[in-house]
Design a protein around this motif. Sequence first.
Motif, short mmCIF file in Angstrom:
data_model
loop_
_atom_site.label_atom_id
_atom_site.label_comp_id
_atom_site.label_asym_id
_atom_site.label_seq_id
_atom_site.Cartn_x
_atom_site.Cartn_y
_atom_site.Cartn_z
N MET A 245 -3.94 2.41 -6.57
CA MET A 245 -3.77 2.80 -5.17
C MET A 245 -2.44 2.28 -4.63
O MET A 245 -2.00 1.18 -4.95
CB MET A 245 -4.93 2.22 -4.35
CG MET A 245 -4.99 2.69 -2.91
SD MET A 245 -6.35 1.89 -2.02
CE MET A 245 -7.77 2.55 -2.88
N SER A 246 -1.78 3.09 -3.80
CA SER A 246 -0.50 2.70 -3.21
C SER A 246 -0.68 1.52 -2.27
O SER A 246 -1.76 1.31 -1.72
CB SER A 246 0.12 3.87 -2.46
OG SER A 246 -0.65 4.18 -1.30
N LEU A 247 0.39 0.77 -2.05
CA LEU A 247 0.33 -0.39 -1.15
C LEU A 247 -0.01 0.03 0.28
O LEU A 247 -0.71 -0.68 0.99
CB LEU A 247 1.66 -1.15 -1.18
CG LEU A 247 1.93 -1.95 -2.47
CD1 LEU A 247 3.38 -2.43 -2.49
CD2 LEU A 247 0.98 -3.13 -2.57
N SER A 248 0.50 1.20 0.69
CA SER A 248 0.20 1.70 2.03
C SER A 248 -1.29 1.97 2.20
O SER A 248 -1.91 1.59 3.19
CB SER A 248 1.01 2.98 2.30
OG SER A 248 0.63 3.54 3.54
N ALA A 249 -1.89 2.61 1.19
CA ALA A 249 -3.32 2.89 1.24
C ALA A 249 -4.13 1.60 1.15
O ALA A 249 -5.16 1.46 1.81
CB ALA A 249 -3.71 3.84 0.11
#
Length: 387
Positions: A245-249
């Motif tokens: 998962m992306s850091l933003s998510a």
Amino acid sequence: MPKILIIEDEASIRRVLVKILTEENDTYDVTEAEDGLEGTELIKDKDFDLVLCDIKMPKMDGVEVLESIKKIKPETPIVMISGHGDIETAVNTMRMGAFDYISKPPDLNRLLNTVRIALDRKELVVENTRLKKKVSKNYQMIGESDEIVHIKEMIEKVAPTEARVLITGPNGTGKELVAHWLHQKSDRNKGPMIEVNCAAIPSELIESELFGHVKGAFTNANKDRAGKFEAANKGTIFLDEVGDMSLSAQAKVLRALQENKVQRVGSDKDIKVNVRVIAATNKDLKKEIEEGNFREDLYHRLAVILIKVPPLNERRDDIPLLVDYFSKKIADEHGTAHKKFSEKALKKLKEYDWTGNIRELRNVVERLIILGGKEVSEKDVKLFATK
């Protein structure tokens, strides 16, 4: 033929009930009991589709019978038979789990209608139970090794709680299976279980997938759309391959866990959610934290309980059980006879290096069932179980 038990101490009332049930509908198999004790013993020994039970009886009254039946055969509908002075008690028995009550003397139409509805309800309960068991069979956990026994014990302890669980292990070991067991054995099992494969969703779409979006939030966002967290409300969300998962998510997931709220992409409106989060990964998240790819605060939120699923090479003694399970399942799927595996064939399979774990073993078993002899031999394994 539906089986009905009448528990009534007055012989005249029993005769009326039997006459109504048998003369109006000869498809009912009716059994009589003269008091609550006799009726309870019959319930222990036989399965009935419906019980008609008087309230006032010697030895054991109807309320006691109701309590007993609910413990012995909780799925069996019970209709109470009430005299004029028993109406309040009859209403109270419905709060205790009775299906309905009928008054003395029994009215023909009222009795038959109540019996029909109660039997329909029983049939629906049985069908729902059957379907639930059928669904559960897709997620059986096969194995008797110490590692699998430990996981099963962990699930029994953890599932009824609200604790978040992080499942770790290589690809193909059965992390999804553990997640489904946790959900099915939890108090949320009547709610949805929503699965999200974080590795399969492009990073630019993961937030929309998890939290939803409003119309116009980005190109092709033509209408409002709820996310997976909203879909999982009052149930479980399974974040598979959460390490991708992306850091933003990750930041938004952390907020959802902390506050039980989400915001759709393009909106500043909070939406309350009530979900249990189960996550899984094949990555070493502590290493990912050191490399700046995963948030440490999110890790600690997710990893309240850690369950490690071992690779197949660490539980080789389970291979014969897994082969038997897969061979039966695959034979049913193909509509063919179940094939046995010789002892030498099983011994050979136990010697393999299963880098693809359970998933690879299933593929090999399917190949051997299709290409092998009537009994899968060691020679078949050497020929067709190629890496």
